[in-house]
Design a protein around this motif. Structure first.
Motif, PDB file in Angstrom:
ATOM      1  N   ARG A 197      11.910  -6.286   9.357  1.00 23.22           N
ATOM      2  CA  ARG A 197      11.060  -7.476   9.405  1.00 23.22           C
ATOM      3  C   ARG A 197       9.606  -7.081   9.155  1.00 23.22           C
ATOM      4  O   ARG A 197       9.152  -6.034   9.586  1.00 23.22           O
ATOM      5  CB  ARG A 197      11.178  -8.177  10.763  1.00 23.22           C
ATOM      6  N   ARG A 198       8.894  -7.966   8.501  1.00 22.77           N
ATOM      7  CA  ARG A 198       7.492  -7.688   8.189  1.00 22.77           C
ATOM      8  C   ARG A 198       6.682  -7.396   9.456  1.00 22.77           C
ATOM      9  O   ARG A 198       5.842  -6.497   9.468  1.00 22.77           O
ATOM     10  CB  ARG A 198       6.883  -8.866   7.427  1.00 22.77           C
ATOM     11  N   SER A 199       6.942  -8.154  10.524  1.00 22.03           N
ATOM     12  CA  SER A 199       6.189  -7.969  11.759  1.00 22.03           C
ATOM     13  C   SER A 199       6.395  -6.565  12.318  1.00 22.03           C
ATOM     14  O   SER A 199       5.451  -5.952  12.849  1.00 22.03           O
ATOM     15  CB  SER A 199       6.597  -9.011  12.798  1.00 22.03           C
ATOM     16  N   GLU A 200       7.615  -6.043  12.211  1.00 23.64           N
ATOM     17  CA  GLU A 200       7.889  -4.682  12.693  1.00 23.64           C
ATOM     18  C   GLU A 200       7.140  -3.651  11.857  1.00 23.64           C
ATOM     19  O   GLU A 200       6.542  -2.712  12.385  1.00 23.64           O
ATOM     20  CB  GLU A 200       9.395  -4.399  12.642  1.00 23.64           C
ATOM     21  N   VAL A 201       7.187  -3.822  10.539  1.00 23.96           N
ATOM     22  CA  VAL A 201       6.514  -2.876   9.649  1.00 23.96           C
ATOM     23  C   VAL A 201       5.004  -2.914   9.876  1.00 23.96           C
ATOM     24  O   VAL A 201       4.332  -1.872   9.858  1.00 23.96           O
ATOM     25  CB  VAL A 201       6.859  -3.194   8.181  1.00 23.96           C
ATOM     26  N   GLU A 202       4.453  -4.094  10.130  1.00 28.22           N
ATOM     27  CA  GLU A 202       3.014  -4.198  10.378  1.00 28.22           C
ATOM     28  C   GLU A 202       2.621  -3.480  11.664  1.00 28.22           C
ATOM     29  O   GLU A 202       1.536  -2.901  11.750  1.00 28.22           O
ATOM     30  CB  GLU A 202       2.600  -5.671  10.434  1.00 28.22           C
ATOM     31  N   GLY A 205       4.424   0.668  10.800  1.00 31.37           N
ATOM     32  CA  GLY A 205       4.374   1.397   9.538  1.00 31.37           C
ATOM     33  C   GLY A 205       3.276   2.444   9.481  1.00 31.37           C
ATOM     34  O   GLY A 205       3.522   3.617   9.161  1.00 31.37           O
ATOM     35  N   LYS A 206       2.043   2.047   9.811  1.00 31.11           N
ATOM     36  CA  LYS A 206       0.921   2.982   9.706  1.00 31.11           C
ATOM     37  C   LYS A 206       1.092   4.191  10.627  1.00 31.11           C
ATOM     38  O   LYS A 206       0.879   5.330  10.214  1.00 31.11           O
ATOM     39  CB  LYS A 206      -0.394   2.261  10.026  1.00 31.11           C
ATOM     40  N   VAL A 207       1.467   3.936  11.867  1.00 32.30           N
ATOM     41  CA  VAL A 207       1.604   5.049  12.812  1.00 32.30           C
ATOM     42  C   VAL A 207       2.766   5.962  12.414  1.00 32.30           C
ATOM     43  O   VAL A 207       2.703   7.181  12.604  1.00 32.30           O
ATOM     44  CB  VAL A 207       1.752   4.519  14.260  1.00 32.30           C
ATOM     45  N   PHE A 208       3.817   5.408  11.828  1.00 38.50           N
ATOM     46  CA  PHE A 208       4.921   6.243  11.350  1.00 38.50           C
ATOM     47  C   PHE A 208       4.458   7.124  10.184  1.00 38.50           C
ATOM     48  O   PHE A 208       4.829   8.305  10.097  1.00 38.50           O
ATOM     49  CB  PHE A 208       6.104   5.380  10.916  1.00 38.50           C
ATOM     50  N   PHE A 209       3.657   6.563   9.265  1.00 44.76           N
ATOM     51  CA  PHE A 209       3.139   7.368   8.147  1.00 44.76           C
ATOM     52  C   PHE A 209       2.229   8.487   8.658  1.00 44.76           C
ATOM     53  O   PHE A 209       2.310   9.627   8.189  1.00 44.76           O
ATOM     54  CB  PHE A 209       2.379   6.480   7.157  1.00 44.76           C
ATOM     55  N   GLU A 210       1.357   8.170   9.607  1.00 44.41           N
ATOM     56  CA  GLU A 210       0.468   9.188  10.162  1.00 44.41           C
ATOM     57  C   GLU A 210       1.265  10.285  10.875  1.00 44.41           C
ATOM     58  O   GLU A 210       0.925  11.474  10.795  1.00 44.41           O
ATOM     59  CB  GLU A 210      -0.526   8.540  11.125  1.00 44.41           C
ATOM     60  N   THR A 211       2.316   9.878  11.569  1.00 45.31           N
ATOM     61  CA  THR A 211       3.193  10.853  12.221  1.00 45.31           C
ATOM     62  C   THR A 211       3.835  11.775  11.189  1.00 45.31           C
ATOM     63  O   THR A 211       3.861  13.007  11.356  1.00 45.31           O
ATOM     64  CB  THR A 211       4.294  10.123  13.019  1.00 45.31           C
ATOM     65  N   ARG A 241       0.710   3.427   3.441  1.00 40.63           N
ATOM     66  CA  ARG A 241       0.664   4.879   3.201  1.00 40.63           C
ATOM     67  C   ARG A 241      -0.636   5.273   2.523  1.00 40.63           C
ATOM     68  O   ARG A 241      -1.301   6.245   2.920  1.00 40.63           O
ATOM     69  CB  ARG A 241       1.846   5.319   2.336  1.00 40.63           C
ATOM     70  N   LEU A 242      -1.029   4.522   1.487  1.00 44.19           N
ATOM     71  CA  LEU A 242      -2.251   4.850   0.757  1.00 44.19           C
ATOM     72  C   LEU A 242      -3.476   4.760   1.653  1.00 44.19           C
ATOM     73  O   LEU A 242      -4.457   5.486   1.466  1.00 44.19           O
ATOM     74  CB  LEU A 242      -2.402   3.912  -0.447  1.00 44.19           C
ATOM     75  N   LYS A 243      -3.420   3.908   2.656  1.00 38.71           N
ATOM     76  CA  LYS A 243      -4.568   3.724   3.548  1.00 38.71           C
ATOM     77  C   LYS A 243      -4.684   4.830   4.592  1.00 38.71           C
ATOM     78  O   LYS A 243      -5.786   5.306   4.871  1.00 38.71           O
ATOM     79  CB  LYS A 243      -4.468   2.359   4.241  1.00 38.71           C
ATOM     80  N   VAL A 244      -3.541   5.229   5.183  1.00 35.96           N
ATOM     81  CA  VAL A 244      -3.623   6.158   6.334  1.00 35.96           C
ATOM     82  C   VAL A 244      -3.090   7.552   6.045  1.00 35.96           C
ATOM     83  O   VAL A 244      -3.410   8.488   6.777  1.00 35.96           O
ATOM     84  CB  VAL A 244      -2.878   5.569   7.559  1.00 35.96           C
ATOM     85  N   ALA A 245      -2.254   7.715   4.997  1.00 34.86           N
ATOM     86  CA  ALA A 245      -1.670   9.037   4.711  1.00 34.86           C
ATOM     87  C   ALA A 245      -1.477   9.213   3.206  1.00 34.86           C
ATOM     88  O   ALA A 245      -0.352   9.398   2.727  1.00 34.86           O
ATOM     89  CB  ALA A 245      -0.340   9.206   5.448  1.00 34.86           C
ATOM     90  N   PRO A 246      -2.575   9.161   2.448  1.00 30.21           N
ATOM     91  CA  PRO A 246      -2.448   9.187   0.978  1.00 30.21           C
ATOM     92  C   PRO A 246      -1.838  10.481   0.443  1.00 30.21           C
ATOM     93  O   PRO A 246      -1.313  10.480  -0.683  1.00 30.21           O
ATOM     94  CB  PRO A 246      -3.895   9.011   0.502  1.00 30.21           C
ATOM     95  N   PRO A 332       0.448   8.699  16.634  1.00 25.85           N
ATOM     96  CA  PRO A 332       0.955   9.754  15.743  1.00 25.85           C
ATOM     97  C   PRO A 332       1.176  11.080  16.455  1.00 25.85           C
ATOM     98  O   PRO A 332       2.196  11.742  16.246  1.00 25.85           O
ATOM     99  CB  PRO A 332      -0.144   9.855  14.685  1.00 25.85           C
ATOM    100  N   ALA A 333       0.232  11.455  17.319  1.00 24.78           N
ATOM    101  CA  ALA A 333       0.339  12.756  17.986  1.00 24.78           C
ATOM    102  C   ALA A 333       1.553  12.812  18.898  1.00 24.78           C
ATOM    103  O   ALA A 333       2.301  13.813  18.900  1.00 24.78           O
ATOM    104  CB  ALA A 333      -0.938  13.037  18.791  1.00 24.78           C
ATOM    105  N   TYR A 334       1.791  11.747  19.655  1.00 25.30           N
ATOM    106  CA  TYR A 334       2.908  11.773  20.601  1.00 25.30           C
ATOM    107  C   TYR A 334       4.251  11.674  19.873  1.00 25.30           C
ATOM    108  O   TYR A 334       5.210  12.361  20.245  1.00 25.30           O
ATOM    109  CB  TYR A 334       2.776  10.637  21.616  1.00 25.30           C
TER     110      TYR A 334
END
Length: 383
Positions: A197-202, A205-211, A241-246, A332-334
């Motif tokens: 779902r979009r709400s889940e990805v929002e 998503g970013k914290v998963f990419f940073e992780t 991804r491009l925003k937080v982990a390019p 991300p760290a945890y």
């Protein structure tokens, strides 16, 4: 003797579940006829659909409110039809917000009622079971611990097994799955599933990419694979991804999330049914989830959560087999720390978790559709 069954499903997963149940019931009694609200799978199995199933497939508070007059009109029409010409049994398949009130209205005039797929009353808002006792004759449960809950509240329930356990092979051939998906055969592969779902990805998503970036910095050979359900979510994920982990190297896989789990060594995922699929696949994983601050405040303030664990594998096992990372912990760290711990898990602990997962898979594998059909026949065919 059952002859005519009313049955209602409200979304694609319920349509498939109900279709298999219809076929299993017909195998026991070919003379049975079915009508209700049916999707294409149910109709192919022989159910006459009185309304398009899509009219019930509404998600989100705003959407439900917008469509409420239409939903109430449909429910009213079904009540009128089945009051005037009562079926021998009504089966609601999931969609509890629509099906349970409908069951209650039918049961008040003497129509027997069953619900297939227990709502999560054992986890939160347990007070709902009081109303369910008035609405239902029996609940068909996918998990054994649900039966214990209903028995404590004096509502008949039957454990019939989980369809996913019938479909998913435990600890399938990892190399074969990778070859089919054209993935590297020998590198460590982390599959990331931030939700459908979009709400889940929002939220995740970013914290998963940073992780993933933190982990790939430690091990440049680590393969990161993400299944996507449609082009819109793919675009959202790539923008994140491009925003937080390019610099993160990631492969997107169109669908095939279940096969991707078989190909992966480890999983990072949003808490939900996918965690159960990960357990049934026999993969080590970390589950994370965030809800809005207001929602969490309400849950905590009014003590609405009634379970020790959030994920289904941990609730089934009664112990922490899957690390659960929730709310403020979702950083991300945890998350990287939790995944690193999985990568370096001692063999004895790894073997223990896999053995528990395997036992739970066996416990849930019951040929659910046939088991549910037999339970209904046993419960209702005496009259």
């Amino acid at each position: 003797m059952l002859k005519r069954i009313a049955i209602v499903a409200g979304e694609t997963s319920g349509d498939l579940l109900a279709a298999r149940l219809i076929l299993a019931l017909k195998a026991l009694n070919p003379e049975l006829v079915f009508e209700g609200i049916a999707g294409p799978e149910m109709q192919a199995a022989g159910c006459v659909s009185l309304f398009p199933m899509e009219r019930l497939s509404v998600m989100g508070l705003a959407e439900v409110l917008k469509h409420l007059p239409s939903l109430l009109k449909i429910r009213g029409a079904l009540v009128k039809r089945w009051h005037n010409n009562p079926p021998d049994l009504f089966i609601g398949v999931d969609a509890p917000d629509f099906n349970l009130p409908l069951a209650g209205k039918l049961r008040r005039v003497g129509i027997r009622t069953a619900h297939y797929v227990s709502p999560s009353v054992w986890a939160w808002r347990a007070y709902r079971v009081k109303k369910m006792r008035q609405q239902l004759d029996v609940v068909l449960c996918l998990f054994p611990f649900e039966v214990d809950f209903y028995q404590r509240h004096e509502l008949a329930a039957e454990f019939v097994g989980h369809p996913l356990a019938d479909e998913i092979q435990f600890d399938g051939n990892k190399v074969a799955a990778r070859r089919e998906l054209a993935l590297p055969e020998f590198e460590t592969l982390l599959a990331i599933l931030p939700g459908s779902r979009r709400s889940e990805v929002e939220r995740l998503g970013k914290v998963f990419f940073e992780t993933a970036q933190l982990l790939q910095n430690l091990d440049p050979d680590l393969q990161i694979i993400i299944p996507t359900v449609n082009d819109k979510l793919l675009a959202l994920l790539e923008a994140q991804r491009l925003k937080v982990a390019p610099d993160l190297l990631v492969t997107y896989q169109n669908g095939q999330s279940r096969q991707l789990m078989q190909a992966a060594d480890y999983l990072l995922m949003a808490s939900g049914t996918a965690v159960l699929e990960g357990m049934l696949s026999g993969r080590l994983m970390v589950a994370a989830y965030r809800v809005s601050g207001l929602t969490m405040w309400i849950l905590r303030r009014f003590k609405l959560l009634k379970v020790k664990f959030v994920t289904l594998p941990n609730n089934l096992a009664g112990e922490a087999l899957v690390p659960e990372v929730l709310q403020e912990q979702v950083t991300p760290a945890y998350l990287a720390e939790q995944l690193e711990a999985l990568f370096q898990l001692p063999e004895t602990r790894r073997n223990y978790i896999m053995q528990r997962f395997k036992c739970l898979h066996s416990e849930l594998k019951r040929d659910a559709s046939a088991s549910a059909a037999r339970a209904l026949m046993s419960h209702f065919n005496h009259a």
